[in-house]
Design a protein around this motif. Structure first.
Motif, PDB file in Angstrom:
ATOM      1  N   MET A   1       4.658  -3.345   2.418  1.00 54.49           N
ATOM      2  CA  MET A   1       3.906  -2.319   2.281  1.00 54.49           C
ATOM      3  C   MET A   1       3.232  -1.645   0.774  1.00 54.49           C
ATOM      4  SD  MET A   1       2.990   0.052   4.471  1.00 54.49           S
ATOM      5  CE  MET A   1       2.322   1.665   4.623  1.00 54.49           C
ATOM      6  N   ARG A   3       3.422  -3.920  -1.451  1.00 60.24           N
ATOM      7  CA  ARG A   3       2.517  -4.977  -2.099  1.00 60.24           C
ATOM      8  C   ARG A   3       0.963  -4.627  -1.605  1.00 60.24           C
ATOM      9  NH1 ARG A   3       1.454  -7.949  -5.215  1.00 60.24           N
ATOM     10  NH2 ARG A   3       0.647  -9.939  -5.086  1.00 60.24           N
ATOM     11  N   LYS A   4       0.978  -4.110  -0.432  1.00 60.58           N
ATOM     12  CA  LYS A   4      -0.416  -3.797   0.183  1.00 60.58           C
ATOM     13  C   LYS A   4      -1.140  -2.595  -0.550  1.00 60.58           C
ATOM     14  CE  LYS A   4      -1.345  -4.986   5.035  1.00 60.58           C
ATOM     15  NZ  LYS A   4      -1.159  -4.468   6.264  1.00 60.58           N
ATOM     16  N   GLY A   5      -0.243  -1.836  -1.125  1.00 57.69           N
ATOM     17  CA  GLY A   5      -0.591  -0.563  -1.794  1.00 57.69           C
ATOM     18  C   GLY A   5      -1.205  -0.980  -3.174  1.00 57.69           C
ATOM     19  N   SER A   6      -0.160  -1.818  -3.698  1.00 64.91           N
ATOM     20  CA  SER A   6      -0.980  -2.300  -5.007  1.00 64.91           C
ATOM     21  C   SER A   6      -1.913  -3.153  -5.291  1.00 64.91           C
ATOM     22  CB  SER A   6       0.459  -2.919  -5.870  1.00 64.91           C
ATOM     23  OG  SER A   6       0.563  -4.314  -5.443  1.00 64.91           O
ATOM     24  N   ILE A   7      -2.327  -4.075  -4.025  1.00 64.16           N
ATOM     25  CA  ILE A   7      -3.398  -4.791  -3.975  1.00 64.16           C
ATOM     26  C   ILE A   7      -4.677  -3.957  -3.975  1.00 64.16           C
ATOM     27  CG2 ILE A   7      -4.521  -6.345  -2.472  1.00 64.16           C
ATOM     28  CD1 ILE A   7      -2.186  -7.906  -1.911  1.00 64.16           C
ATOM     29  N   LEU A   8      -4.435  -2.925  -3.095  1.00 64.74           N
ATOM     30  CA  LEU A   8      -5.534  -1.912  -2.867  1.00 64.74           C
ATOM     31  C   LEU A   8      -5.970  -1.394  -4.163  1.00 64.74           C
ATOM     32  CD1 LEU A   8      -7.229  -0.415  -0.676  1.00 64.74           C
ATOM     33  CD2 LEU A   8      -5.711   1.379  -0.564  1.00 64.74           C
ATOM     34  N   GLU A  10      -5.363  -2.497  -7.057  1.00 64.61           N
ATOM     35  CA  GLU A  10      -5.800  -3.385  -8.125  1.00 64.61           C
ATOM     36  C   GLU A  10      -7.222  -3.722  -7.902  1.00 64.61           C
ATOM     37  OE1 GLU A  10      -3.454  -7.033  -7.791  1.00 64.61           O
ATOM     38  OE2 GLU A  10      -1.590  -5.712  -8.862  1.00 64.61           O
ATOM     39  N   SER A  11      -7.676  -3.573  -6.388  1.00 70.06           N
ATOM     40  CA  SER A  11      -9.271  -3.878  -6.182  1.00 70.06           C
ATOM     41  C   SER A  11      -9.792  -2.649  -6.491  1.00 70.06           C
ATOM     42  CB  SER A  11      -8.977  -4.188  -4.622  1.00 70.06           C
ATOM     43  OG  SER A  11      -8.338  -4.870  -4.041  1.00 70.06           O
TER      44      SER A  11
END
Ligand SMILES: [Cu+2]
Length: 133
Positions: A1, A3-8, A10-11
């Motif tokens: 969860m 991880r998904k937030g941090s990828i978002l 970063e994008s």
């Protein structure tokens, strides 16, 4: 969860950086890709508070036809070189007005904006220098 937030995030950060880079580099790209024909002079018009005519001094040769491409960068402006009887009329925002003329006499002429474009409108002037051979 997490991880998904941090990828978002970063994008999103990457997207912001790309948008910032594009807005910085676009004026340079515009200059790079906007090929001038020989004897063609592009003049960008902005209110005096943002710089006025750019360039504000142009040099041309006597007897050589010159093409002025006028582009307004903000509001409606005008362009006139009264001693030469030249008046481009209104240059609307984002529109190009192309003006062609052949200077017949050497000299220094003032060109000016003819549309009340800002409080400093009357200072919006430039200089046309017609040089001899
Ligand atoms: Cu003006």
């Amino acid at each position: 969860m997490l991880r998904k937030g941090s990828i978002l995030l970063e994008s999103l950060a990457l997207l912001l950086v790309l948008v910032a880079l594009a807005s910085i580099s676009l004026p340079f790209l515009d200059r790079f890709f906007m090929k001038n024909e020989p004897n063609e002079i592009v003049i960008r018009l902005s209110i005096e508070e943002s710089g006025g005519f750019n360039p504000s001094v142009i040099r041309v040769k006597k007897g050589q036809t010159v093409k002025l491409v006028l582009i307004s960068m903000d509001v409606s402006h005008g362009f006139a070189i009264e001693p030469l009887g030249i008046d481009a009329g209104i240059v609307k925002p984002g529109k190009k007005v192309v003006l062609e003329f052949t200077p017949k006499q050497e000299g220094v002429y003032t060109f000016k904006c003819t549309v009340q474009c800002s409080p400093l409108h009357h200072y919006m002037r430039g200089m046309l220098i017609v040089e001899g051979d």
